[in-house]
Design a protein around this motif. Structure first.
Motif, short mmCIF file in Angstrom:
data_model
loop_
_atom_site.label_atom_id
_atom_site.label_comp_id
_atom_site.label_asym_id
_atom_site.label_seq_id
_atom_site.Cartn_x
_atom_site.Cartn_y
_atom_site.Cartn_z
N TYR A 122 0.38 -0.81 0.02
CA TYR A 122 0.27 -0.34 -0.09
C TYR A 122 1.13 1.10 -0.02
O TYR A 122 1.75 1.52 0.82
CB TYR A 122 -0.96 0.36 1.37
N GLN A 130 -6.35 12.54 2.98
CA GLN A 130 -6.06 11.74 3.66
C GLN A 130 -5.03 10.80 2.67
O GLN A 130 -4.79 11.61 0.96
CB GLN A 130 -7.01 10.43 3.36
N ASP A 139 -7.27 -3.10 -0.85
CA ASP A 139 -7.42 -3.33 0.67
C ASP A 139 -7.73 -4.31 1.15
O ASP A 139 -6.99 -4.88 2.25
CB ASP A 139 -8.85 -1.74 1.04
N GLN A 140 -8.56 -5.59 0.78
CA GLN A 140 -9.06 -6.66 1.48
C GLN A 140 -8.30 -7.78 0.42
O GLN A 140 -8.68 -7.42 -0.27
CB GLN A 140 -10.26 -6.78 2.08
N ASP A 162 -5.96 -6.88 5.98
CA ASP A 162 -7.07 -5.58 5.66
C ASP A 162 -5.73 -4.64 5.79
O ASP A 162 -5.67 -4.47 7.44
CB ASP A 162 -8.35 -5.85 6.60
N MET A 164 -7.07 -1.72 6.48
CA MET A 164 -7.12 -0.88 7.49
C MET A 164 -7.45 -1.11 9.15
O MET A 164 -7.08 -0.51 10.05
CB MET A 164 -9.42 -0.88 7.72
N ARG A 167 -4.31 1.02 9.20
CA ARG A 167 -4.72 2.64 8.41
C ARG A 167 -5.22 3.45 9.79
O ARG A 167 -5.57 4.19 10.20
CB ARG A 167 -5.62 2.79 7.71
N SER A 168 -5.69 1.99 10.61
CA SER A 168 -6.89 3.16 12.18
C SER A 168 -6.01 3.18 13.32
O SER A 168 -5.94 3.20 14.03
CB SER A 168 -7.16 2.14 12.34
#
Length: 231
Positions: A122, A130, A139-140, A162, A164, A167-168
């Motif tokens: 990524y 962002q 992404d997944q 994932d 995210m 990213r979280s």
């Protein structure tokens, strides 16, 4: 004949002894089998996939395929579900996804213990406040890994990933952190450099060549050669 007679006691003791021996034998076999399984699990290769942040590159992640086991993994095949697409023609020249696809298009003959394969997955680019992915990677994704050990015993596993999850992440930075101090030092050095350059050119407007501060910076960047800056 009374059940209290010695013959009854002898028969009962023999029965109890036989039962105890059978139980002990069963437990012994079970313990031995468990020990064998534990020994095999401790000695087998274990190849896994995960996403990690790229150090010092905000918004980017790398795919890591690593053999965490204590033995060699052989004929390692890695596939992706969904399959990773090719980059758009307009991005192909700058995309690193072709390197990722090329690395896993064929089985890897050997992965030694601790061997780690890393590829940018990524590549975050700032857009509208962002980060968005410059690469075509989804992404997944489910990373499927199959391999064998030295005895040709097969292993396979799946790793749902994932982006995210990383990213979280939330962070707190202190002004006393080493990274913050280095940034502060770099800013102060930049100010000193600009001040020295300005003073140099104001005092010697007709002088050709770089200012002494530029020579010092140049020597620092190449590691220095022990000589004095050019005058």
């Amino acid at each position: 004949m009374s059940w209290l007679e010695p013959a009854w006691f002898a028969a009962g003791a023999a029965g109890v002894g036989a039962t105890a021996a059978a139980v002990a034998a069963f437990n012994g076999v079970r313990t031995l089998n468990q020990a064998r399984r534990d020994s095999k699990n401790r000695s087998q290769p274990m190849v896994a996939a995960e996403l990690e942040s790229v150090p010092y590159v905000r918004g980017s992640q790398k795919l890591v395929i690593k053999n965490y086991g204590p033995s060699v993994a052989r004929n390692v095949t890695v596939s992706f579900d969904p399959p990773i697409p090719d980059p758009e023609p307009a991005k192909a020249a700058q995309s690193v996804t072709p390197f990722l696809k090329r690395r896993y298009e064929k089985p890897i003959p050997v992965m030694t213990p601790g061997m780690s394969l890393e590829n940018v997955y990524y590549s975050g680019r700032p857009l509208g406040g962002q980060f968005v992915n410059f690469e075509p990677t989804p992404d997944q994704v489910v990373v499927k890994i199959a391999y064998t050990d030295n005895n040709e015993a097969p292993y396979e596993d799946e790793f749902p990933l994932d982006v995210m999850l990383i990213r979280s992440t939330t962070e707190v930075t202190s002004s006393d952190a080493p990274e913050a101090k280095l940034k502060e030092i770099a800013q102060e050095l930049k100010k000193i450099r600009e001040l020295l350059n300005r003073q140099w050119w104001e005092s010697r407007p007709d002088t050709a060549g770089p200012a002494p501060s530029e020579e010092i910076i140049r020597l620092m960047e190449r590691g220095g050669d022990g000589g004095a800056p050019d005058k």
